[in-house]
Structure formats: C-alpha cells, structure tokens
Write an enzyme that holds these catalytic residues in place. Sequence first.
Site, PDB file in Angstrom:
ATOM      1  N   HIS A   1       0.852  -1.178   0.000  1.00 25.88           N
ATOM      2  CA  HIS A   1       0.000   0.000   0.000  1.00 25.88           C
ATOM      3  C   HIS A   1       0.897   1.240   0.000  1.00 25.88           C
ATOM      4  O   HIS A   1       2.027   1.208   0.502  1.00 25.88           O
ATOM      5  CB  HIS A   1      -0.887   0.032   1.240  1.00 25.88           C
ATOM      6  CG  HIS A   1      -2.043  -0.925   1.186  1.00 25.88           C
ATOM      7  ND1 HIS A   1      -3.058  -0.812   0.259  1.00 25.88           N
ATOM      8  CD2 HIS A   1      -2.344  -2.006   1.958  1.00 25.88           C
ATOM      9  CE1 HIS A   1      -3.939  -1.786   0.466  1.00 25.88           C
ATOM     10  NE2 HIS A   1      -3.537  -2.520   1.480  1.00 25.88           N
TER      11      HIS A   1
ATOM     12  N   CYS B   1      -0.031   2.828  -4.488  1.00 22.07           N
ATOM     13  CA  CYS B   1      -0.714   4.058  -4.858  1.00 22.07           C
ATOM     14  C   CYS B   1       0.151   5.263  -4.550  1.00 22.07           C
ATOM     15  O   CYS B   1       0.999   5.235  -3.665  1.00 22.07           O
ATOM     16  CB  CYS B   1      -2.039   4.169  -4.127  1.00 22.07           C
ATOM     17  SG  CYS B   1      -3.336   3.290  -5.003  1.00 22.07           S
TER      18      CYS B   1
END
Length: 420
Positions: free
Chosen positions: A241, A291
């Site tokens: 992440h 991301c």
Amino acid sequence: MEEAQRRALRRGRARLVAALRVAPLWDPLEDRGLFTRPMVEELQSAGSRGEQARQLVIDLETRGKRAFPVFLSILRDTGQGDLADMLIEECECPPAPPQLVDPRPVELDLCGEKHRKNVSFPERLSIPVQAESERPQTPPAPAQSLAVDKRNRDLVYELKADPCGHCLIINNVNFRRDSDLLTRGGSDVDCRKLEKRFKALRFDVLTRRDLEAKAMVSELRKLARQDHRALDCCVVVILSHGCQMSHIQFPGGIYGTDGKPVPVEEIVNYFNGSNCPSLRGKPKLFFIQACGGEQRDRGFVVDCDSPGDDAPGGSLESDATPFQALLGNVDEPDAVASLPTPSDILVSYSTFPGFVSWRETSRGSWYVEMLDSVLERYAHSEHLLNMLLRVADAVSAKGQYKQMPGCFNFLRKKFFFACK
C-alpha cells in the site's frame, strides 16, 4: 519554511559546514520534533563532522515552518550563538538579482536526422515516463550495423557480470488490523511473476514478505551496505500500500505492515553515491507497485466490469491511502530541491503521483502484469525507457478506472537488460 530562511541556510552553508558542532545538536533536534530518531541516525551516518553538518543544513529546508527558528534556538542553547546571528543576518539580506537568460532555443545538429530542429531541454524530467532523446554523436559511424550503433558503448550501461546484480523484492500482503489497511489480494501473483522475470534477466533475487516499516528499512540498508563492486547494477521492487507524502526529489510513501510509511526518497537515497559507494556510476532501478496519493480510500474495491479486461469474476483493488500529514515530521509542500540531482537512478511508479494504482485479486496488478509482459517480449532488444513507454501505454488503456504509470529518470545512459 520561508524563502528568505531557505536562502539564509544556503548562503551560510559554507560557514556552517566549517564551524558547526553537530554532536550536541542531535538530542534537541529530536526532542523538539524537527527530526525523528531514524532521521538523526541517517544524518549521523553521513560521514565526517563536516559532511554531517552539510546534510543537516540541506535537510533543514524540508522540515517545515518551525525549522528555522527552532534551529536558531538550539544553536544558542548549545553555545553556537555566533552561527545563529550569522543566519539572521543572511536572512535579512535581500536576494541577489536574477540573471537574464537568453530565451532563444539552441539549434543542434542531431546525428541521424535529415533536418535541423530547434530543441529546448527541460530542467527536470516530467511524468509520465518519456523516452530519452538521442544524443548527438560526432562523427557518425556509417559502416556500423544498427545493432552496434544502438548499443554504442558511450551511451549504454555495460552489464557483463553474472549475476549482473541483486534484486530485492519486498512483498507486503497482510497488514496489522490496527493499521486499517486491507490485505492485498493478488500481490503474491505479482511477486511470483517478478521473481521469475528477474531471475531470467540474470539477477540474484531475494524476496521478503510482510515487513513492518523498520524491517523494510533494515532490509534496504542491508542491501545498500553490501559490496557491489563485482556487480553491474541493482534492482529494488516494492509491492505494498502507498500514500502521498511531501518530498524533495521522489514523491510518495510505502507502508509497512504496521501501517507506518517509509518515504520513497528515503528508500532511494540509501543507494545514492554517498551511502552506497560500490554502486557509484552503476544503474539503480526501483519499481514501485503502490498508490501515489489520496484519490481513493484505503483498499477501495470495485467490480471489474470493463469491456477490455478478460478476467471474469475478478475484482479490482486500490493500493491507495489518504494523504498523511504527520505533525512536525513532514517536509513542507513548498520545499524546493536543493540536493544535487541524483545520477544513475530510475524510479518507476505504477501510477502518477496523487492517484490510485489498481490491482486485480486473481491476476495481480495492472502495472506488474504489463511490466512482466513487456520485459518478456522486448528485454532482448529494447532499452528500459522504451519498454516503460510500452507499459504506460498498455496500462493507461485498461479498465473503467484509469491509471497512468510514470517514472523519474536520472540514468546517464541507455539501459539494456542482459537476457539469458
């Protein structure tokens, strides 16, 4: 930090490097929130006292609005008030008048082109990834074949070692419950693809799974401290992440499984010429599947119903997390780059900074899927920047929810993988 304060630090840097006593500064810098303990340890590892002082002054520009007055206060508390007075004087001095620049483009004779063109070069590379320009070669070599010309020794990194370098893959799948980050289904698919691909490209591959932030830093430092003199390059792949973080050189942060972020530029700087001397002049490649910002909530899931994607029953997930603003410990968004431009480094992002990166639970992420496919088809014949253009084009055409890979390229030469 205000521009006048940044200017004062730059003007006073030579005197600070020569006279600053850094040893008594570390504890108050940490106690008063300007630097964290890992940041202080990183500064202490910069080398001599002068090198530590230089890096401290550079990093101070990124430590927020409080950094300058707090630093002055710490200087006075540690008996270095003369340096504080010098900085105040520099802060009050007006800026130097700007130098006039001739805006006219320079006409270059580029070898291999039939016509002359006006070419102006940007100061920084933009994102998304751009293919590098052909450099002028004088004189041309008319008798050489296309393959020999393309791999001109002066323009191409040499990869003669076998293995040609280390490849570290960090694959974070399962996150602590209190981190509020979801399991990254499909990441193991990505990991297996990249393990196989980089082994085929003659790398010594090491995979680490589910690392907390401190463990990530430990593995990266361990790799950077190895002796790379007999090797030709180094690759780092991170699957996790991610979040948006303020920065100087390289945007974004990568989450450990404990929910704590590690800045991408911190990761990259472990391998720069100062911290990893045995990789000086050698290409260092970073591939980041995470991301880049706050455009989606953590682990946002949607149905995969795009007509162009042939994955029935699959689902898409985002590796996004909201923008993180850690009080007192984050670079100011208005910070300017004052470090020398890093060389021989390329950082490839799965998505444009500030946007989400999509991952399919059954087939893995769009970015890694396309990267693996392009490397399989073109690694034997094309240099890396051309292949990253292919990856960007393929990923940008996928799905109802769009994604745009990009890179920061500071390579000095073309990079061709050494295929088995």
